[in-house]
Scaffold this motif. Structure first.
Motif, short mmCIF file in Angstrom:
data_model
loop_
_atom_site.label_atom_id
_atom_site.label_comp_id
_atom_site.label_asym_id
_atom_site.label_seq_id
_atom_site.Cartn_x
_atom_site.Cartn_y
_atom_site.Cartn_z
N PRO A 1 0.86 -1.20 0.00
CA PRO A 1 0.00 0.00 0.00
C PRO A 1 0.89 1.25 0.00
CG PRO A 1 -0.12 -1.16 2.12
CD PRO A 1 0.75 -1.96 1.23
N VAL A 2 0.32 2.36 -0.40
CA VAL A 2 1.11 3.60 -0.53
C VAL A 2 1.56 4.09 0.85
CG1 VAL A 2 -0.04 4.28 -2.65
CG2 VAL A 2 -0.97 5.01 -0.46
N ASP A 3 2.69 4.75 0.85
CA ASP A 3 3.14 5.37 2.09
C ASP A 3 2.11 6.41 2.54
OD1 ASP A 3 5.40 3.84 1.84
OD2 ASP A 3 6.65 5.49 1.05
N GLU B 1 -4.89 3.47 9.52
CA GLU B 1 -5.33 2.49 8.51
C GLU B 1 -4.28 2.47 7.40
OE1 GLU B 1 -7.83 0.42 8.37
OE2 GLU B 1 -8.72 1.03 10.29
N ILE B 2 -3.41 1.45 7.45
CA ILE B 2 -2.28 1.44 6.50
C ILE B 2 -2.62 0.77 5.17
CG2 ILE B 2 -0.63 1.47 8.39
CD1 ILE B 2 -0.11 -1.50 7.81
N GLY B 3 -3.77 0.14 5.06
CA GLY B 3 -4.14 -0.56 3.85
C GLY B 3 -3.63 -2.02 3.89
N GLN B 4 -3.64 -2.72 2.76
CA GLN B 4 -3.28 -4.15 2.70
C GLN B 4 -2.30 -4.40 1.54
OE1 GLN B 4 -4.19 -6.80 4.74
NE2 GLN B 4 -2.58 -7.79 3.52
#
Length: 260
Positions: free
Chosen positions: A234-236, A249-252
């Motif tokens: 996931p994007v920074d 929420e850092i994504g997957q």
């Protein structure tokens, strides 16, 4: 010339006076009729003659004497296999001719008694007839059999074993082609699948000649997986702190690979 000893007997004569009895008989007699002249002569010079006919005939067939086996079996070495045959010996008083119908020979090619000849035979059993005929028309035949067998497997040459990297769950592979050599027609088949799973697959190649002789061999196709999965992150993110430790929420991340 052949001459036959014959016990011809003794003529008899009678006379008042003493007499002598002689003939011109030979010691042995040629084929055909020989006239033997008998002469009785008394002491007064009176003579009486008579003829005895001795006829020698030949009605005896030649004898064929085979030294080896009458049934030969040889492994095929060619489509027409050369086989050395022992010519039978002929026992015969008079001149004779010996012929055979072995492949490549015939009445126009007399053979020599007790010699050897080489004839070429096809697969299977062939009867070979030998005919001895003497100068007086008496003949005798003898028969041998020559059997050519094929029990030799084709010679099978396999393509090399293959190890390659998987390109799919089942990987298409160019495995090459096995070849076979044999005297006779030969077919080559395999149980190769269209594509190959991970691991080692044994491909069985089968060579079968026209006479049912079979040879098999195994080629190993090994599919390996040494490729790392692809990783998509996931994007920074940059976020404002909401406390000493800030929930984010850092994504997957996502992974990509041929296999699960």
């Amino acid at each position: 010339a052949v001459k036959t000893p014959v016990e011809i007997g003794m003529a008899a004569a009678s006379d008042i006076f003493k007499f002598t009895l002689v003939n011109d008989a030979p010691e042995a007699y040629p084929l055909g009729t020989t006239e033997v002249n008998w002469t009785a002569t008394d002491v007064n010079g009176n003579k009486t003659t008579g003829v005895q006919r001795i006829t020698v005939v030949d009605t005896t067939q030649p004898v064929l004497k085979f030294k080896g086996s009458l049934n030969l079996t040889k492994e095929a070495t060619a489509l027409a296999t050369p086989v050395e045959l022992e010519v039978p010996e002929v026992l015969e008083l008079f001149p004779f001719t010996l012929t055979t119908d072995a492949p490549g020979y015939g009445d126009e090619h007399p053979v020599t008694s007790g010699d050897h000849i080489t004839a070429k035979f096809l697969l299977g059993t062939t009867k070979v007839t030998w005919t001895a005929k003497d100068a007086n028309g008496n003949a005798m035949i003898g028969i041998i059999t020559v059997t050519i067998t094929d029990t030799v497997k084709p010679v099978l040459k396999l393509p090399a074993d293959i190890t390659l990297e998987a390109t799919a769950v089942k990987t298409p592979v160019e495995i090459g082609q096995a070849t076979a050599t044999d005297i006779y027609d030969v077919t080559v088949t395999s149980n190769a699948p269209e594509d190959y799973p991970l691991g080692t697959t044994e491909v069985t190649w089968t060579a079968k000649d026209a006479n049912g002789n079979v040879n098999t061999g195994v080629q190993k196709i090994t599919v390996v997986d040494t490729t790392k999965p692809g990783l998509i992150l996931p994007v920074d993110k940059t976020v404002e702190a909401t406390g000493l430790k800030t929930p984010v929420e850092i994504g997957q991340a996502k992974g990509t690979d041929i296999f699960k």
